[in-house]
Write a protein that holds these residues in place. Structure first.
Motif, PDB file in Angstrom:
ATOM      1  N   ALA A 446       0.928  -1.034   0.047  1.00 45.99           N
ATOM      2  CA  ALA A 446      -0.047   0.083   0.085  1.00 45.99           C
ATOM      3  C   ALA A 446       0.887   1.390   0.128  1.00 45.99           C
ATOM      4  O   ALA A 446       0.442   2.436   0.254  1.00 45.99           O
ATOM      5  CB  ALA A 446      -0.846   0.207   1.035  1.00 45.99           C
ATOM      6  N   GLU A 447       2.122   1.033  -0.283  1.00 42.53           N
ATOM      7  CA  GLU A 447       2.967   2.533  -0.153  1.00 42.53           C
ATOM      8  C   GLU A 447       2.722   3.467  -1.308  1.00 42.53           C
ATOM      9  O   GLU A 447       2.536   4.655  -0.932  1.00 42.53           O
ATOM     10  CB  GLU A 447       4.368   2.033  -0.537  1.00 42.53           C
ATOM     11  CG  GLU A 447       5.197   3.070  -0.497  1.00 42.53           C
ATOM     12  CD  GLU A 447       6.961   2.415  -0.516  1.00 42.53           C
ATOM     13  OE1 GLU A 447       7.314   2.731  -1.499  1.00 42.53           O
ATOM     14  OE2 GLU A 447       7.357   1.833   0.346  1.00 42.53           O
ATOM     15  N   ARG A 448       2.197   3.077  -2.371  1.00 41.38           N
ATOM     16  CA  ARG A 448       1.947   3.890  -3.750  1.00 41.38           C
ATOM     17  C   ARG A 448       0.434   4.525  -2.812  1.00 41.38           C
ATOM     18  O   ARG A 448       0.499   6.006  -3.075  1.00 41.38           O
ATOM     19  CB  ARG A 448       1.308   3.205  -4.629  1.00 41.38           C
ATOM     20  CG  ARG A 448       0.790   4.208  -5.483  1.00 41.38           C
ATOM     21  CD  ARG A 448       1.493   5.340  -6.113  1.00 41.38           C
ATOM     22  NE  ARG A 448       2.828   5.141  -6.381  1.00 41.38           N
ATOM     23  CZ  ARG A 448       4.074   6.127  -6.442  1.00 41.38           C
ATOM     24  NH1 ARG A 448       3.524   7.548  -6.000  1.00 41.38           N
ATOM     25  NH2 ARG A 448       5.159   5.838  -6.485  1.00 41.38           N
ATOM     26  N   THR A 449      -0.698   3.981  -2.429  1.00 42.63           N
ATOM     27  CA  THR A 449      -1.710   4.570  -1.929  1.00 42.63           C
ATOM     28  C   THR A 449      -1.398   5.583  -0.813  1.00 42.63           C
ATOM     29  O   THR A 449      -2.008   6.786  -0.644  1.00 42.63           O
ATOM     30  CB  THR A 449      -2.431   3.484  -1.237  1.00 42.63           C
ATOM     31  OG1 THR A 449      -2.969   2.638  -1.907  1.00 42.63           O
ATOM     32  CG2 THR A 449      -3.983   4.410  -0.722  1.00 42.63           C
ATOM     33  N   LEU A 450      -0.337   5.254   0.079  1.00 42.03           N
ATOM     34  CA  LEU A 450       0.007   6.404   1.269  1.00 42.03           C
ATOM     35  C   LEU A 450       0.908   7.429   0.407  1.00 42.03           C
ATOM     36  O   LEU A 450       0.619   8.623   1.002  1.00 42.03           O
ATOM     37  CB  LEU A 450       0.905   5.897   2.161  1.00 42.03           C
ATOM     38  CG  LEU A 450       0.173   4.896   3.156  1.00 42.03           C
ATOM     39  CD1 LEU A 450       1.494   4.148   4.043  1.00 42.03           C
ATOM     40  CD2 LEU A 450      -0.915   5.321   3.800  1.00 42.03           C
ATOM     41  N   LEU A 451       1.563   7.378  -0.607  1.00 36.87           N
ATOM     42  CA  LEU A 451       2.155   8.396  -1.111  1.00 36.87           C
ATOM     43  C   LEU A 451       1.219   9.517  -1.748  1.00 36.87           C
ATOM     44  O   LEU A 451       1.255  10.661  -1.864  1.00 36.87           O
ATOM     45  CB  LEU A 451       3.216   7.923  -2.046  1.00 36.87           C
ATOM     46  CG  LEU A 451       4.179   7.476  -1.562  1.00 36.87           C
ATOM     47  CD1 LEU A 451       5.390   6.928  -2.746  1.00 36.87           C
ATOM     48  CD2 LEU A 451       5.102   8.072  -0.549  1.00 36.87           C
ATOM     49  N   VAL A 462      -3.489  13.451   5.486  1.00 34.90           N
ATOM     50  CA  VAL A 462      -1.874  13.459   5.334  1.00 34.90           C
ATOM     51  C   VAL A 462      -1.364  12.819   6.766  1.00 34.90           C
ATOM     52  O   VAL A 462      -0.232  12.164   6.723  1.00 34.90           O
ATOM     53  CB  VAL A 462      -1.522  14.914   4.904  1.00 34.90           C
ATOM     54  CG1 VAL A 462       0.070  15.185   4.916  1.00 34.90           C
ATOM     55  CG2 VAL A 462      -2.316  15.479   3.798  1.00 34.90           C
ATOM     56  N   ARG A 463      -1.876  13.265   7.887  1.00 36.35           N
ATOM     57  CA  ARG A 463      -1.109  13.021   8.944  1.00 36.35           C
ATOM     58  C   ARG A 463      -1.340  11.311   9.066  1.00 36.35           C
ATOM     59  O   ARG A 463      -0.428  10.570   9.614  1.00 36.35           O
ATOM     60  CB  ARG A 463      -1.975  13.599  10.265  1.00 36.35           C
ATOM     61  CG  ARG A 463      -1.778  15.102  10.435  1.00 36.35           C
ATOM     62  CD  ARG A 463      -1.985  15.559  11.802  1.00 36.35           C
ATOM     63  NE  ARG A 463      -3.335  15.728  12.102  1.00 36.35           N
ATOM     64  CZ  ARG A 463      -4.428  16.334  11.538  1.00 36.35           C
ATOM     65  NH1 ARG A 463      -4.003  17.481  11.091  1.00 36.35           N
ATOM     66  NH2 ARG A 463      -5.563  16.295  12.124  1.00 36.35           N
ATOM     67  N   PHE A 464      -2.607  10.864   8.825  1.00 40.15           N
ATOM     68  CA  PHE A 464      -2.680   9.416   8.812  1.00 40.15           C
ATOM     69  C   PHE A 464      -1.682   8.680   7.839  1.00 40.15           C
ATOM     70  O   PHE A 464      -1.146   7.615   8.398  1.00 40.15           O
ATOM     71  CB  PHE A 464      -4.162   9.194   8.360  1.00 40.15           C
ATOM     72  CG  PHE A 464      -4.371   7.640   8.313  1.00 40.15           C
ATOM     73  CD1 PHE A 464      -4.650   6.755   9.386  1.00 40.15           C
ATOM     74  CD2 PHE A 464      -4.430   6.993   6.952  1.00 40.15           C
ATOM     75  CE1 PHE A 464      -4.725   5.445   9.368  1.00 40.15           C
ATOM     76  CE2 PHE A 464      -4.616   5.768   6.960  1.00 40.15           C
ATOM     77  CZ  PHE A 464      -4.794   4.911   7.902  1.00 40.15           C
ATOM     78  N   ALA A 465      -1.113   9.132   6.632  1.00 36.31           N
ATOM     79  CA  ALA A 465      -0.242   8.541   5.956  1.00 36.31           C
ATOM     80  C   ALA A 465       0.954   8.829   6.467  1.00 36.31           C
ATOM     81  O   ALA A 465       1.703   7.595   6.676  1.00 36.31           O
ATOM     82  CB  ALA A 465      -0.552   9.256   4.632  1.00 36.31           C
ATOM     83  N   LEU A 466       1.303   9.722   7.155  1.00 34.15           N
ATOM     84  CA  LEU A 466       2.770   9.869   7.635  1.00 34.15           C
ATOM     85  C   LEU A 466       2.685   9.124   9.025  1.00 34.15           C
ATOM     86  O   LEU A 466       3.926   8.371   9.113  1.00 34.15           O
ATOM     87  CB  LEU A 466       3.032  11.322   8.210  1.00 34.15           C
ATOM     88  CG  LEU A 466       3.127  12.384   7.282  1.00 34.15           C
ATOM     89  CD1 LEU A 466       3.076  13.717   7.647  1.00 34.15           C
ATOM     90  CD2 LEU A 466       4.576  12.301   6.484  1.00 34.15           C
ATOM     91  N   ARG A 467       1.667   8.992   9.652  1.00 33.86           N
ATOM     92  CA  ARG A 467       1.807   8.050  10.815  1.00 33.86           C
ATOM     93  C   ARG A 467       2.004   6.567  10.428  1.00 33.86           C
ATOM     94  O   ARG A 467       2.915   5.756  10.975  1.00 33.86           O
ATOM     95  CB  ARG A 467       0.586   8.172  11.753  1.00 33.86           C
ATOM     96  CG  ARG A 467       0.643   9.479  12.650  1.00 33.86           C
ATOM     97  CD  ARG A 467      -0.454   9.054  13.629  1.00 33.86           C
ATOM     98  NE  ARG A 467      -1.784   9.204  13.007  1.00 33.86           N
ATOM     99  CZ  ARG A 467      -2.675  10.197  12.915  1.00 33.86           C
ATOM    100  NH1 ARG A 467      -2.256  11.285  13.022  1.00 33.86           N
ATOM    101  NH2 ARG A 467      -3.781   9.764  12.472  1.00 33.86           N
ATOM    102  N   GLN A 468       1.553   6.314   9.306  1.00 33.62           N
ATOM    103  CA  GLN A 468       1.540   4.756   8.722  1.00 33.62           C
ATOM    104  C   GLN A 468       2.848   4.603   7.999  1.00 33.62           C
ATOM    105  O   GLN A 468       3.572   3.680   8.480  1.00 33.62           O
ATOM    106  CB  GLN A 468       0.564   4.785   7.646  1.00 33.62           C
ATOM    107  CG  GLN A 468      -1.067   4.523   8.120  1.00 33.62           C
ATOM    108  CD  GLN A 468      -1.281   3.386   9.053  1.00 33.62           C
ATOM    109  OE1 GLN A 468      -0.821   2.276   8.978  1.00 33.62           O
ATOM    110  NE2 GLN A 468      -1.865   3.756  10.194  1.00 33.62           N
ATOM    111  N   LEU A 469       3.386   5.655   7.539  1.00 36.41           N
ATOM    112  CA  LEU A 469       4.791   5.212   7.185  1.00 36.41           C
ATOM    113  C   LEU A 469       5.743   5.097   8.000  1.00 36.41           C
ATOM    114  O   LEU A 469       6.765   4.322   8.226  1.00 36.41           O
ATOM    115  CB  LEU A 469       5.125   6.486   6.234  1.00 36.41           C
ATOM    116  CG  LEU A 469       4.570   6.643   4.829  1.00 36.41           C
ATOM    117  CD1 LEU A 469       4.899   7.975   4.183  1.00 36.41           C
ATOM    118  CD2 LEU A 469       4.912   5.397   3.893  1.00 36.41           C
TER     119      LEU A 469
END
Length: 918
Positions: A446-451, A462-469
């Motif tokens: 799911a890396e592309r989805t987070l990017l 955006v915060r959610f994606a950063l926390r997941q990364l």
């Protein structure tokens, strides 16, 4: 007309329900009359011509096998034709088969009597069962609870009439055969009733079930059996039907054996005795049905209704074992017949109604046709086995029946509690799963989805994606921490700032998406920028760590990004800022930096920070003041309480002041309770319940309970607070503690509804405004009543009942009312049930006037409301009184001119001025 109304009230049926109920009751009357006639003839023919031996119990086993095949056939037909058509066709087939038996009886062959006995066993179950299947389509839970008793009474009276009629005409064998022609006529009349009932239309109960379940295709037999096996409720129900059928079969065989011994070779005498006793049983059953069934079920519940018959049979079995005479067997048959067709039958039929997954008819067909006959086979096998034992067969059989009856009673006890849970599960609202789930990265799928999410215009995304990364893309083994004393020591000595004692260096290569994170340092949302900096600190510590150190070691205050980072992640990075440095920053902070510093000071909790926090708490900048108030709460200093309590009054500072007071813990409950009950500032008092609900202590519960009858807003918030505490921690008090407040709200509901009904006729815009205000308060009062019930009923029962009661689905509303009916007792039950069970508002109002002697004169009701109501409703009523020129209420308006509420005073003064009163 008054006599008719009293009869309808006694029967608990409404006038508009009478036509359909009459048709269905007539069907049950004729169905059970035909069953009595067939039973009388089949037993007379078989016992008189064939006799009682091992073959009779064996017939019950054969009946069980035939019934199983009948279920398969009925299910096959139900998938292709309507149930009304199937029922009518079944009755026509039964009429034709009766004609065939009348012809075959002329031969006198023994096999004809055996075949007719089997046919009669199927007939006795099939005909009434089809009537109950129709009833499930016509009535939902609450209506079924009222009307099923009437339907059962019709069937019982029909059974009594059929039994007495069979005994009256049974003077010869020819007369017994003629009874079959009478049965054919009765079946033809039943076909007409089925068609008429279907044309009258199905009730809201079917519509509710279709709405809940959709138009799904019928389930197969295997699926239905699996459904029964997986449901504890239906498993208990199947067990009750199986064991009760077995007990009934053993009792029936004992009774027929006793008849054959007493009237050997005399079909006429058997028919007369059997029909007369059957009629008497049904007659007593009808009396009990009319006078006792509804009362037992309504007051004691369905569980008590199910236990009555096994308890009665236990006593009868003991008599048979001790005495063993003919009349003790007859007495056991009477006990079984009287209670089975009245209280027990109605209780069992009510168990099917809460099933809301669209399988009621399928389940009933399997249980009533297959499982019931399987129980017959089990009972016959038990009878044969016990009768073959050495010694008195009567005593052995009675002892075996005693054990079966004990098992029956245990199942009845278990299903009584499960019935309530089925009602509750039908009301539960299962929240949908959140679409936001923690993502897993087994192969960075799911890396592309987070990017892609990093470029979103929604900061939360955006915060959610950063926390997941940060959580999944950075593994602990990829980071190595090294002590670094030199830089830290120099900083500590020069500026008294102790920066991170260790610096992180990465072992693994940098991920390719790091360039997508870097631009987020300039993001408009400070939390996004701080989270991005934290991620980059872990990925590139050698680059971003020195930047942070330079920001913190300079003479000036760090920039916004650095401050936000220190507030959110300073502890995680091991940063410890000196007190002197923090105080210097506080002196330099502007309106944007001060709130961040206040939050950081609150987290650090050093008493040296109290001076700047107190100054900021009185700052003109509201965000700074709010952050300072929250920070002060962490210190739990009693000297700050008055400042925080005063902050409860302004709207902008209330949330921060509440949060700060909650941080003090239970130690401030006595002071808050005193302000709640005796304080002068109403706005502050109204905020106290929200604080108390967060403080877990018995004293806070008592304070909230004492506020349940205060100002409407205070009482409502106290009630919500108690609901919250009950859900989170539980309450140490029971129903008696909350009943007075609950009764107050119940009376308030009746008073408001009484006013709403009296305002229906006439009036202009002012009256419409009053009605709108009244209805808003009725909705709020309904919510308060259910919230009050939630304080002591099993958790969730009142909440789910409220959702069902106020929802749009009629079937769920019926189940909600039934659940409340089962849960509440005593005086509360007498006052609350009319509110939820009333057919219309006028009926509810009549109950309220009877319970509380409420007036029916509009002027008097308005006068009472002007004295007791909340301020807004008082203002609306004053406006309506003035618009309609109600001179009799002018003294009340004069009193309202001195009301404590300024809005009421102003409205009253306006009304008096337009009246010409100075």
């Amino acid at each position: 007309m008054q006599l008719a109304d009293k009869v309808l009230e006694l029967l608990r049926i409404r006038r508009e329900e009478l036509p359909l109920a009459s048709l269905v009751t007539a069907y049950f009357f004729l169905a059970m009359a035909s069953v009595s006639l067939v039973k009388s003839v089949q037993n007379a023919f078989y016992l008189g011509r064939v006799g009682f031996d091992w073959r009779l119990p064996l017939l019950y086993v054969v009946l069980a096998a035939i019934s199983g095949l009948g279920v398969l056939l009925y299910r096959h037909l139900a998938q292709r034709h309507s149930r009304v058509a199937i029922t009518g066709a079944t009755l026509v087939v039964l009429i034709a088969s009766l004609g065939g038996f009348v012809f075959l009886f002329q031969s006198g062959s023994p096999w004809v009597y055996t075949a007719f006995y089997l046919w009669g066993g199927i007939f006795s179950v099939l005909v009434p069962t089809q009537g109950w299947m129709l009833a499930y389509q016509l009535y939902a839970t609450r209506r079924a609870k009222r009307i099923f008793g009437i339907l059962g009474t019709g069937g019982i009276l029909g059974g009594a009439s059929g039994g007495y009629y069979a005994a009256w005409v049974a003077s010869s064998e020819l007369a017994a055969q003629q009874l079959l022609a009478h049965v054919a006529v009765i079946l033809a009349m039943m076909v007409v009733l089925i068609v008429a009932s279907s044309r009258m239309g199905l009730s809201e109960a079917q519509g509710a079930r279709l709405e809940q379940n959709g138009d799904s295709p019928p389930e197969g037999i295997r699926s239905s059996l699996r459904f029964i096996r997986q449901s504890p409720y239906l498993s208990y129900l199947a067990g009750i039907i199986l064991v009760s059928a077995a007990v009934t079969t053993v009792v029936d065989l004992l009774y027929k054996n006793a008849l054959e011994d007493r009237f050997a070779g005399s079909p006429g005498e058997i028919t007369q005795f059997f029909g007369g006793l059957l009629g008497t049983i049904f007659l007593f059953s009808a009396l009990f049905q009319l006078l006792g069934t509804n009362r037992v079920i309504r007051r004691l519940g369905i569980g008590a209704g199910l236990l009555a018959l096994p308890l009665a049979l236990l006593g009868a079995n003991v008599l048979v074992i001790v005495v063993g005479a003919f009349w003790t067997v007859v007495g056991m048959k009477i006990a079984d017949g009287c209670l089975r067709s009245s209280l027990h039958r109605t209780s069992v039929e009510l168990l099917y109604v809460p099933i809301t997954d669209g399988r009621t008819l399928t389940v009933k067909g399997i249980l009533d046709l297959a499982v019931f006959r399987l129980g017959d086979g089990l009972g016959a096998a038990v009878f044969l086995g016990l009768a073959a034992l050495p010694g008195s067969s009567l005593h052995w059989v009675a002892a075996g029946t005693l054990l079966l009856t004990l098992a029956w009673g245990a199942l009845s006890w278990l299903i009584g509690g499960e019935y309530v849970q089925v009602l509750r599960r039908s009301l539960e609202v299962r929240p949908t799963r959140s679409a936001r789930r923690a993502l897993e990265f087994p192969e960075r799928v799911a890396e592309r989805t987070l990017l892609d999410a990093l470029g979103s215009d929604r900061p939360a995304k955006v915060r959610f994606a950063l926390r997941q990364l940060m959580e999944h893309a950075i593994r602990p083994e990829d980071i190595r921490f090294q002590e670094d004393f030199s830089d830290g020591s120099e900083l500590s000595q020069s500026d008294e700032v102790v920066m991170p004692h260790f610096a992180a260096t990465r072992r693994a290569p940098l991920p390719p998406w790091i360039d997508a994170v870097t631009p987020l340092l300039e993001h408009d949302d400070p939390d996004v920028a701080a989270t991005a900096l934290q991620l980059l600190m872990l990925l590139r510590p050698e680059e971003y760590q020195p930047r942070l150190e330079r920001q913190c070691s300079g003479r000036g205050i760090p920039d916004q990004l650095c401050l936000h980072y220190l507030e959110r992640f300073g502890a995680e990075m091991g940063a410890e800022l000196s007190t002197k440095t923090m105080l210097r920053w506080a002196l330099q902070a502007n309106a944007e930096q001060a709130p961040i510093l206040a939050r950081l000071m609150g987290k650090l909790g050093r008493r040296e920070f109290l001076a700047p926090l107190l100054d900021w708490a009185r700052d003109d900048d509201r965000e700074t003041a709010r952050c300072a108030l929250r920070a002060l709460g962490r210190y739990r200093d009693p000297s700050h309480l008055n400042l925080l309590l005063d902050a409860l009054e302004p709207l902008w500072s209330r949330p921060a002041a509440r949060e700060a007071l909650v941080a003090y813990g239970p130690s401030i409950v006595p002071k808050l309770a005193e302000i709640l009950l005796k304080g002068d500032n109403l706005e502050v008092r109204r905020e106290i319940p929200k604080v108390l609900s967060e403080l877990r202590s018995e004293a806070s519960v008592e304070a909230l309970m004492s506020a349940l009858c205060l100002d409407p807003i205070i009482s409502y918030r106290a009630l919500k607070g108690l609901n919250k505490m009950r859900a989170n921690w539980g309450l140490p008090f029971g129903e008696r503690s909350f009943s007075p407040a609950l009764q107050t709200w119940v009376r308030e509901y009746y008073e408001l509804l009484n006013l709403d009904i009296l305002l229906e006729d006439g009036g202009g815009r002012a009256r419409r405004l009053v009605r709108k205000a009244v209805r808003e308060r009725l909705d709020r009062c309904t919510e308060k009543i259910f919230r009050g019930l939630e304080l002591f009923l099993p958790p969730g029962d009142a909440y789910f009942s409220y959702l069902g009661f106020t929802g749009e689905a009629p079937g769920l509303k019926e189940n909600a009312i039934e659940l409340i009916d089962l849960r509440i007792r005593g005086e509360l039950r007498e006052t609350i049930l009319p509110i939820v069970t009333g057919y219309n508002q006028r009926e509810v109002v009549e109950s309220g006037r009877e319970l509380y002697q409420l007036p029916s004169d509009l002027d008097r009701v308005l006068s009472d409301v002007l004295f007791l109501a909340d301020p807004w409703l008082k203002c609306c009523i004053i406006a309506a009184v003035r618009a309609e020129g109600k001179e009799s209420l002018r003294p009340r308006v004069l009193q309202a001119g001195e009301d404590v509420n300024p809005l009421v005073r102003e409205t009253a003064q306006w009304a008096l001025e337009t009246w010409g009163v100075s």
